[in-house]
Enzyme design. Structure first.
Site, PDB file in Angstrom:
ATOM      1  N   ASN A 148       0.710  -1.307   0.013  1.00 36.94           N
ATOM      2  CA  ASN A 148       0.109  -0.054  -0.007  1.00 36.94           C
ATOM      3  C   ASN A 148       0.759   1.351  -0.026  1.00 36.94           C
ATOM      4  O   ASN A 148       0.402   2.247  -0.619  1.00 36.94           O
ATOM      5  CB  ASN A 148      -1.211  -0.196   1.000  1.00 36.94           C
ATOM      6  CG  ASN A 148      -0.467  -0.211   2.571  1.00 36.94           C
ATOM      7  OD1 ASN A 148       0.677  -0.424   2.650  1.00 36.94           O
ATOM      8  ND2 ASN A 148      -1.287   0.287   3.537  1.00 36.94           N
ATOM      9  N   GLU A 247       5.086  -3.507  12.422  1.00 38.60           N
ATOM     10  CA  GLU A 247       4.032  -2.548  12.049  1.00 38.60           C
ATOM     11  C   GLU A 247       2.540  -3.228  11.487  1.00 38.60           C
ATOM     12  O   GLU A 247       2.540  -3.352  10.213  1.00 38.60           O
ATOM     13  CB  GLU A 247       4.490  -1.476  10.972  1.00 38.60           C
ATOM     14  CG  GLU A 247       5.820  -0.707  11.612  1.00 38.60           C
ATOM     15  CD  GLU A 247       5.249   0.553  12.627  1.00 38.60           C
ATOM     16  OE1 GLU A 247       4.055   0.748  13.143  1.00 38.60           O
ATOM     17  OE2 GLU A 247       6.313   0.880  13.403  1.00 38.60           O
ATOM     18  N   CYS A 281      -2.964   1.943   6.943  1.00 32.78           N
ATOM     19  CA  CYS A 281      -3.074   1.246   8.177  1.00 32.78           C
ATOM     20  C   CYS A 281      -3.637   2.232   9.123  1.00 32.78           C
ATOM     21  O   CYS A 281      -4.211   1.843  10.094  1.00 32.78           O
ATOM     22  CB  CYS A 281      -1.648   0.866   8.814  1.00 32.78           C
ATOM     23  SG  CYS A 281      -0.624   1.754   8.385  1.00 32.78           S
ATOM     24  N   GLU A 455       8.993   3.608  13.958  1.00 25.87           N
ATOM     25  CA  GLU A 455       9.667   3.662  12.781  1.00 25.87           C
ATOM     26  C   GLU A 455       9.808   5.282  12.487  1.00 25.87           C
ATOM     27  O   GLU A 455       8.762   5.946  13.053  1.00 25.87           O
ATOM     28  CB  GLU A 455       9.125   3.029  11.542  1.00 25.87           C
ATOM     29  CG  GLU A 455       9.491   1.737  11.737  1.00 25.87           C
ATOM     30  CD  GLU A 455       8.916   0.962  10.573  1.00 25.87           C
ATOM     31  OE1 GLU A 455       8.034   1.600   9.619  1.00 25.87           O
ATOM     32  OE2 GLU A 455       9.492  -0.173  10.157  1.00 25.87           O
TER      33      GLU A 455
HETATM   34  P1  NAP Z   1      -0.248  -9.093   4.467  1.00 28.11           P
HETATM   35  O1  NAP Z   1      -1.059  -9.948   3.859  1.00 28.11           O
HETATM   36  O2  NAP Z   1       0.038  -9.242   5.797  1.00 28.11           O
HETATM   37  O3  NAP Z   1       1.058  -8.798   3.482  1.00 28.11           O
HETATM   38  C1  NAP Z   1       2.173  -8.084   3.971  1.00 28.11           C
HETATM   39  C2  NAP Z   1       3.447  -8.784   3.482  1.00 28.11           C
HETATM   40  O4  NAP Z   1       3.632  -9.773   3.971  1.00 28.11           O
HETATM   41  C3  NAP Z   1       3.534  -8.712   1.985  1.00 28.11           C
HETATM   42  O5  NAP Z   1       4.765  -8.678   1.727  1.00 28.11           O
HETATM   43  C4  NAP Z   1       3.039 -10.201   1.783  1.00 28.11           C
HETATM   44  O6  NAP Z   1       3.654 -10.750   0.716  1.00 28.11           O
HETATM   45  C5  NAP Z   1       3.677 -10.979   3.110  1.00 28.11           C
HETATM   46  N1  NAP Z   1       2.940 -12.095   3.626  1.00 28.11           N
HETATM   47  C6  NAP Z   1       1.923 -12.800   3.053  1.00 28.11           C
HETATM   48  N2  NAP Z   1       1.855 -13.682   3.746  1.00 28.11           N
HETATM   49  C7  NAP Z   1       2.982 -14.101   4.350  1.00 28.11           C
HETATM   50  C8  NAP Z   1       3.327 -15.128   5.159  1.00 28.11           C
HETATM   51  N3  NAP Z   1       2.641 -16.444   5.373  1.00 28.11           N
HETATM   52  N4  NAP Z   1       4.444 -15.204   5.627  1.00 28.11           N
HETATM   53  C9  NAP Z   1       5.274 -14.098   5.602  1.00 28.11           C
HETATM   54  N5  NAP Z   1       5.114 -12.961   4.779  1.00 28.11           N
HETATM   55  C10 NAP Z   1       3.831 -13.040   4.095  1.00 28.11           C
HETATM   56  O7  NAP Z   1      -0.810  -7.325   4.461  1.00 28.11           O
HETATM   57  P2  NAP Z   1      -1.561  -6.817   3.216  1.00 28.11           P
HETATM   58  O8  NAP Z   1      -3.095  -7.139   3.328  1.00 28.11           O
HETATM   59  O9  NAP Z   1      -0.818  -6.992   1.959  1.00 28.11           O
HETATM   60  O10 NAP Z   1      -1.223  -5.198   3.526  1.00 28.11           O
HETATM   61  C11 NAP Z   1      -2.073  -4.326   4.444  1.00 28.11           C
HETATM   62  C12 NAP Z   1      -2.056  -4.566   5.933  1.00 28.11           C
HETATM   63  O11 NAP Z   1      -0.678  -3.899   6.210  1.00 28.11           O
HETATM   64  C13 NAP Z   1      -2.915  -4.047   6.762  1.00 28.11           C
HETATM   65  O12 NAP Z   1      -3.395  -4.928   7.783  1.00 28.11           O
HETATM   66  C14 NAP Z   1      -2.537  -2.729   7.057  1.00 28.11           C
HETATM   67  O13 NAP Z   1      -2.972  -2.227   8.359  1.00 28.11           O
HETATM   68  C15 NAP Z   1      -0.967  -3.238   7.472  1.00 28.11           C
HETATM   69  N6  NAP Z   1      -0.061  -2.137   7.373  1.00 28.11           N
HETATM   70  C16 NAP Z   1       0.556  -1.698   8.534  1.00 28.11           C
HETATM   71  C17 NAP Z   1       1.155  -0.360   8.566  1.00 28.11           C
HETATM   72  C18 NAP Z   1       1.945   0.215   9.651  1.00 28.11           C
HETATM   73  O14 NAP Z   1       2.906   1.103   9.870  1.00 28.11           O
HETATM   74  N7  NAP Z   1       1.330  -0.303  10.893  1.00 28.11           N
HETATM   75  C19 NAP Z   1       1.611   0.242   7.065  1.00 28.11           C
HETATM   76  C20 NAP Z   1       1.012  -0.067   6.013  1.00 28.11           C
HETATM   77  C21 NAP Z   1       0.381  -1.443   6.027  1.00 28.11           C
HETATM   78  P3  NAP Z   1       2.691 -10.911  -0.687  1.00 28.11           P
HETATM   79  O15 NAP Z   1       1.976  -9.550  -0.881  1.00 28.11           O
HETATM   80  O16 NAP Z   1       3.634 -11.059  -1.782  1.00 28.11           O
HETATM   81  O17 NAP Z   1       1.640 -12.022  -0.469  1.00 28.11           O
END
Ligand code: NAP
Length: 477
Positions: A148, A247, A281, A455
């Site tokens: 994102n 995060e 997020c 961060e």
């Molecule tokens: P996600 O599914 O958790 O994916 C994030 C990262 O983890 C991607 O690189 C993804 O790879 C990887 N991933 C997926 N399954 C994994 C596994 N089993 N083991 C290790 N890595 C794995 O999250 P998303 O839905 O794409 O992203 C949105 C989330 O991020 C939301 O919950 C948002 O709140 C959070 N976020 C938090 C912050 C913060 O600073 N707190 C900032 C931005 C976003 P692939 O995409 O290649 O599958």
């Protein structure tokens, strides 16, 4: 070939056997990227481990200059980086430019902070003995980032790690590898040694996560993404007692008190909700409005939301781009349908948008209550859920009624209330009379199930530093 500025990502292209990266606005393949296997990580880690000592042995000024150069190159290639970001994440170009500025600010900030990783001396408990506290780099680090904010998520982790002399190996989301690869290319051009900063795109997220968390040489894992995956990685990292920064997800409340400046609150809630089509997020997830302002607020807010221009991010007029995948779209649809079935009312939107297969219309729901799924889940789409409250106590109770604790927002003109509510909100970040709070100079992060660590700011460097206590005896008394 699409409009991808290939000169920035050439080292990562693999048109024969690579994995396709698609533009979420059109479904078209942008290009194919080299797909690393988890079995290749060990060799990369060994090289990083060998190279990091030389990098750490450089003066802080040398590392600072390289990071500054990296920042300058990001600024130079601002348009190209923004274009890559829009092509693969779908966000409107003006938002991608803003994201690039934000991403670059971490390289600039940590180039400055690189020179300030101070240790300390502690007044001793005995004569002839000195107590020193040194700050030393953690070592070889690994990170996993989401799609994102595909530029910022790279620099916010890599810049502090590199500033203090760590090596950093990163797996970006498979949806957005080119933004990360372009930053890697520019880092090399800036003089950051190839082996101390590596980007490894992969479609095997699970396998990469497992090796990152269990490899004995990797000393730290940093993750930004969903709480569910963060919990999995924390469990895996326990096997080698790795340092971890997490995060994770959020469920941000945005409270409009009865003494709020209505116009400012509407404006703030537009930014907090609809930036990046709601896929942030820290994005507003529950909009709590005092009963006395509720109807007027909803009227103004709905008018603004309905007027947003939805379309391909490459169109300079677009304000709302697509959702990242069809699965993400289906999740948003299900949450809205569920809320309507549970008694919420539609003020605008509520369906897919005809701009393309993965677009969802800006939506405002009223009559949302805490027991609805939409109030409990991270929506991650352009949908605002409005809840009505009677008094401050009730608003605080609703706001804190969640396992998340990342960002929170409120609007008031009353200073005493502002101080009270800042204290009462159980969140890592609180914005008062503001709809946007990200900046490289402040500590970004959450509490509860929203994560561990911070961060940005001077605290962001501590995530990559170990403290070493040395007691030096035998000194003249
Ligand atoms: P996600 O599914 O958790 O994916 C994030 C990262 O983890 C991607 O690189 C993804 O790879 C990887 N991933 C997926 N399954 C994994 C596994 N089993 N083991 C290790 N890595 C794995 O999250 P998303 O839905 O794409 O992203 C949105 C989330 O991020 C939301 O919950 C948002 O709140 C959070 N976020 C938090 C912050 C913060 O600073 N707190 C900032 C931005 C976003 P692939 O995409 O290649 O599958």
């Amino acid at each position: 070939m699409s409009q991808l500025p290939t000169f920035l990502v050439a080292h990562g292209l693999d048109e024969e056997g690579g994995m396709p990266v698609t533009n979420p606005a059109t479904g078209e393949v942008i290009a194919k990227v080299r797909n690393y296997a988890a079995s290749e990580v060990d060799a990369v880690v060994q090289k990083a481990e060998a190279a990091r000592h030389g990098w750490a042995a450089q003066t802080a000024k040398v590392r600072s200059s390289a990071l500054r150069h990296w920042f300058d190159l990001m600024v130079k290639y601002r348009e190209e980086l923004a274009l890559i970001c829009t092509l693969e994440s779908g966000k409107p170009l003006y938002e991608a430019r803003g994201e690039l500025d934000y991403a670059a600010s971490f390289a600039e900030w940590f180039s400055e902070e690189a020179k300030r990783a101070y240790g300390e001396t502690i007044p001793s408990f005995a004569t002839g003995k000195e107590i020193l506290v040194r700050k030393e780099p953690v070592g070889t680090c690994a990170a996993i980032t989401p799609w994102n904010f595909p530029l910022t998520m790279i620099t916010r982790k890599a810049a502090p790690a590199l500033a203090v002399g760590c090596a950093m190996i990163m797996k970006p989301s498979e949806a957005t590898p080119f933004s990360a690869l372009a930053l890697e290319h520019l880092a090399r051009e800036a003089g950051i040694p190839e082996d101390v900063f590596r980007i490894l795109p992969s479609e095997d997220a699970r396998g990469m996560g497992e090796i990152f968390c269990t490899h004995p040489t990797i000393r730290k894992i940093s993750f930004t993404g969903s709480t569910a995956i963060g919990k999995l990685l924390l469990t895996q990292a326990g096997s080698t007692v790795k340092r971890a920064s997490m995060e994770l997800g959020g469920n941000a409340p945005f409270i409009v008190f009865d003494d709020a400046d209505m116009e400012a609150a509407v404006e703030g809630a537009m930014i907090a909700k609809f930036r990046n089509a709601g896929q942030a997020c820290i994005g507003l997830n529950r909009l709590l409005v005092h009963k006395d302002l509720h109807d007027e607020f909803v009227e103004q807010y709905t008018a603004r939301a309905s007027a947003l221009k939805v379309g391909n991010g490459l169109d300079e007029e677009s304000q709302i781009g697509p959702l990242i995948t069809d699965k993400a779209l289906q999740k948003v649809e299900a949450l809205v349908d569920g809320a309507l079935a549970q008694g919420a009312t539609l003020a605008c939107g509520g369906s897919r948008h005809n701009a393309g297969a993965q677009f969802y219309a800006p939506t405002v729901l009223t009559g949302v209550t805490q027991d609805m799924d939409i109030a409990r889940s991270e929506i991650f789409g352009p949908v605002a859920s409005v809840m009505r409250f009677d008094d401050e106590e009730e608003a605080i109770a609703i706001a804190n009624d969640t396992n998340y604790g990342l960002a929170s927002y409120f609007y008031t003109r009353d200073l005493a209330r502002a101080a009270r509510v800042i204290g009462a909100l159980e969140y890592g970040m609180v914005a008062v009379n503001e709809g946007l709070l990200g900046t490289e100079v402040a500590p970004f992060g959450g509490i509860k199930e929203s994560g561990l660590g911070r961060e940005g700011s001077r605290h962001g460097m501590d995530e990559y530093l170990e403290m070493k206590y040395a007691l030096v005896g035998g000194l003249p008394g």
